[in-house]
Motif scaffolding. Structure first.
Motif, mmCIF file in Angstrom:
data_model
loop_
_atom_site.group_PDB
_atom_site.id
_atom_site.type_symbol
_atom_site.label_atom_id
_atom_site.label_comp_id
_atom_site.label_asym_id
_atom_site.label_seq_id
_atom_site.Cartn_x
_atom_site.Cartn_y
_atom_site.Cartn_z
ATOM 1 N N LEU A 60 1.269 -1.319 0.034
ATOM 2 C CA LEU A 60 -0.046 0.115 0.080
ATOM 3 C C LEU A 60 1.084 1.659 0.160
ATOM 4 C CD1 LEU A 60 -2.544 -1.236 2.373
ATOM 5 C CD2 LEU A 60 -3.271 -0.924 -0.291
ATOM 6 N N GLN A 111 -4.177 5.120 -1.736
ATOM 7 C CA GLN A 111 -3.179 3.279 -0.744
ATOM 8 C C GLN A 111 -2.479 3.787 0.070
ATOM 9 O OE1 GLN A 111 -2.080 1.381 -4.126
ATOM 10 N NE2 GLN A 111 -3.588 -0.375 -3.388
ATOM 11 N N MET A 159 -5.041 5.539 3.005
ATOM 12 C CA MET A 159 -5.336 4.256 3.796
ATOM 13 C C MET A 159 -4.588 3.836 4.903
ATOM 14 S SD MET A 159 -7.129 1.195 1.138
ATOM 15 C CE MET A 159 -8.258 1.831 -0.290
ATOM 16 N N SER A 200 -0.534 4.124 -4.557
ATOM 17 C CA SER A 200 -1.229 5.651 -4.968
ATOM 18 C C SER A 200 -1.174 5.999 -3.740
ATOM 19 C CB SER A 200 -2.551 4.614 -5.618
ATOM 20 O OG SER A 200 -3.153 4.416 -5.102
#
Ligand SMILES: [Fe+2]
Ligand SMILES: [Fe+2]
Lengths: 251, 312
Positions: free
Chosen positions: B172, B179, B182, B176
């Protein structure tokens, strides 16, 4: 594409594995007893593993630089060719078991035949999968017997599931154009042959379980041609969420 | 032999690091403490399946889905070994479940937090399994034989889970912007609850002294927590993530990281039932158990009939 029919043939079985594996995955952590929670998770894991082997091969045949995940995550419901049986909801444990048993009694004999495929890659995937499904069929068959023979409540419950799922049992051994061509070309199997063995097995287990074979042989169909029940859309919404919401990423 | 003599013999064995086995004499209090500790651990394994099971159907690739299934299945297996170890102390698994469902028995509070994004699957493996390893590796040398042996098997798998979780985070963090966001969000939510996994501070931990004497605990809560912080902070740096603690600083003199004060009010709140998911977790376990009653009854009934038929 090297061979469109072979691709379609592989996708049919890959989709069966994926969708049933996905259904069983919903149960993880919620089993009636720890040992059986582990068992359903394990079968789910085997099915996802089989799906991956088939998708990987299909993606290679496709020659479009796609991956197993493109096939699983980026097709819509009408591209899926799994039978209606595997998308049926889990229901109670009896329904999960009988759905599994109907699938296992197909897949076990299917792989047994597919092991003799003229396509070596398919034969080797089948050999590996066959070992796993032998165990699955033993597990689900034993549970059909246990529930049928167990208590009055369990007998009634599993009988109810047998009745409910009965019309979903024959699509999986119905022959479509893809199957016909695959058999003719030598990499596919004879579903007629499988049908006999399978029906015998079902009959024997229902008998031992003291369950009644339902009347009527109406068969719901459509999945193998991409016309599904309302369930599949939701299964895919769940399955494909991240790939759809954040396209083009590595995970 | 009178009790005093038995107890002396027991203490000698403990001091010499000789394992206590199920058939050996042991003080009642030792047995009870072990039952509490091992069953709590077993409950944590099976309640701990739920937050991760929440993301299995939505795993973003087939490889991740398979790994997630295998991981949660491992946790169920850990539950099984630990319930078995507990049963060697003379309790019944079903009674332990009853205590879990009634709220009498505790489990690790960390599992009362929700899994809100896929990154939580990474954060749980990395931090929660990571903290579990810190807690559990010393228990491979616990004085009670069946417990120690169960822990050896469990720890091997936990360290695999930890690496797998870290690898999800790494992917992750190399991905991106969304990500990365997140991943950072997951660290923000899981960091403090992970530190709480080591329990109250040493001065507030009521069982520590006796448990250390019995060698069913080998390090204090604060020692383990410090070790976890020291190991985990560089891992976060490697990911390019920020640990959500403004007081976190390397202390050259101590050779350890200094870190901020845990919100103990939150800790005790979650323990006493007010965490975000306490009710849902217990409800999920209870309904699985209740909905499975007819299945277990059927299995017993069938086994009995079969045995009778065999005897006839
Ligand atoms: Fe575990
Ligand atoms: Fe773990």
């Amino acid at each position: 594409m090297q061979d469109q029919n072979k691709f379609n043939y592989i996708i049919q079985q890959a989709d069966n594995c994926l969708i049933l594996g996905q259904r069983l995955a919903e149960l993880c952590g919620h089993g009636p007893v720890l040992e059986q929670d582990i068992a359903t998770t394990n079968i789910s894991l085997d099915l996802i593993g089989q799906a991956r082997l088939f998708y990987q091969y299909a993606a290679e045949l496709q020659e479009e630089g796609k991956t197993e995940d493109d096939l699983a995550y980026l097709r819509d419901a009408w591209d899926f060719k799994n039978v209606l049986l595997v998308e049926q909801p889990n229901g109670d444990f009896g329904k999960t078991i009988f759905r599994q048993f109907l699938y296992d009694t197909f897949s076990c004999y299917f792989y047994e035949e597919l092991m003799k495929s003229s396509d070596e890659r398919l034969a080797s995937i089948a050999a590996k999968s066959h070992k796993e499904t032998l165990y699955h069929m033993k597990w689900s068959g034993d549970w059909v017997i246990r529930l049928g023979d167990g208590t009055e409540e369990s007998h009634n419950r599993i009988q109810q599931s047998v009745n409910e799922l009965w019309s979903y049992k024959d699509e999986i051994i119905s022959v479509n154009a893809v199957d016909q061509e695959a058999e003719k070309a030598g990499y596919g199997v004879s579903l007629e042959l499988i049908k006999e063995k399978r029906n015998e097995k079902i009959k024997a287990v229902l008998e031992e379980a003291t369950l009644t074979t339902p009347e009527g042989d109406y068969a719901h169909k459509g999945g193998k041609e991409g016309t599904h029940s309302e369930h599949l859309g939701f299964i895919l919404a769940d399955l494909q969420f991240l790939q759809r919401a954040y396209p083009g990423n590595e995970w | 032999m009178d009790t005093a003599l038995l107890e002396q013999h027991f203490n000698e064995k403990i001091d010499q690091d000789i394992r206590i086995e199920p058939k050996d004499w042991m003080p009642d209090h030792y047995r009870k403490t072990l039952i509490r500790q091992i069953s709590q651990h077993a409950h944590s394994e099976i309640v701990g399946m739920l937050p991760e099971a929440n993301w299995i159907t939505r795993a973003p690739s087939l490889r991740r889905k398979a790994a997630a299934l295998a991981k949660v299945q491992d946790e169920a297996g850990h539950g099984l070994y630990l319930y078995s170890a507990c049963e060697t102390l003379g309790v019944d698994r079903d009674d332990l479940f009853a205590d879990l469902h009634s709220g009498k028995a505790k489990y690790s509070s960390i599992f009362n937090y929700p899994t809100l994004t896929w990154a939580d699957m990474g954060a749980i493996g990395w931090l929660v399994d990571g903290a579990a390893i810190m807690n559990q590796v010393p228990l491979c040398r616990a004085s009670y034989g069946p417990y120690a042996r169960a822990m050896v098997r469990v720890c091997k798998e936990e360290s695999f889970h930890q690496r797998q979780g870290y690898e999800i985070m790494l992917t992750l963090c190399n991905g991106s912007d969304e990500q990365k966001k997140m991943a950072q969000d997951a660290l923000n939510r899981w960091w403090w609850p992970s530190l709480m996994m080591f329990g109250p501070t040493d001065k507030d931990s009521k069982h520590t002294e006796q448990s250390m004497r019995w060698r069913i605990k080998r390090f204090t809560n604060d020692e383990l927590r410090q070790k976890f912080v020291d190991v985990t902070v560089p891992q976060a740096e490697l990911l390019g993530l920020t640990v959500p603690d403004k007081d976190l600083k390397w202390n050259e003199e101590r050779g350890h990281y200094d870190f901020g004060e845990i919100d103990w009010k939150e800790f005790f709140n979650v323990i006493s039932g007010n965490g975000p998911c306490n009710k849902q977790r217990i409800e999920a376990r209870k309904s699985a158990w209740d909905n499975g009653a007819w299945v277990r009854e059927a299995a017993n009934a069938h086994a009995e009939k079969k045995a009778k038929r065999k005897a006839a």
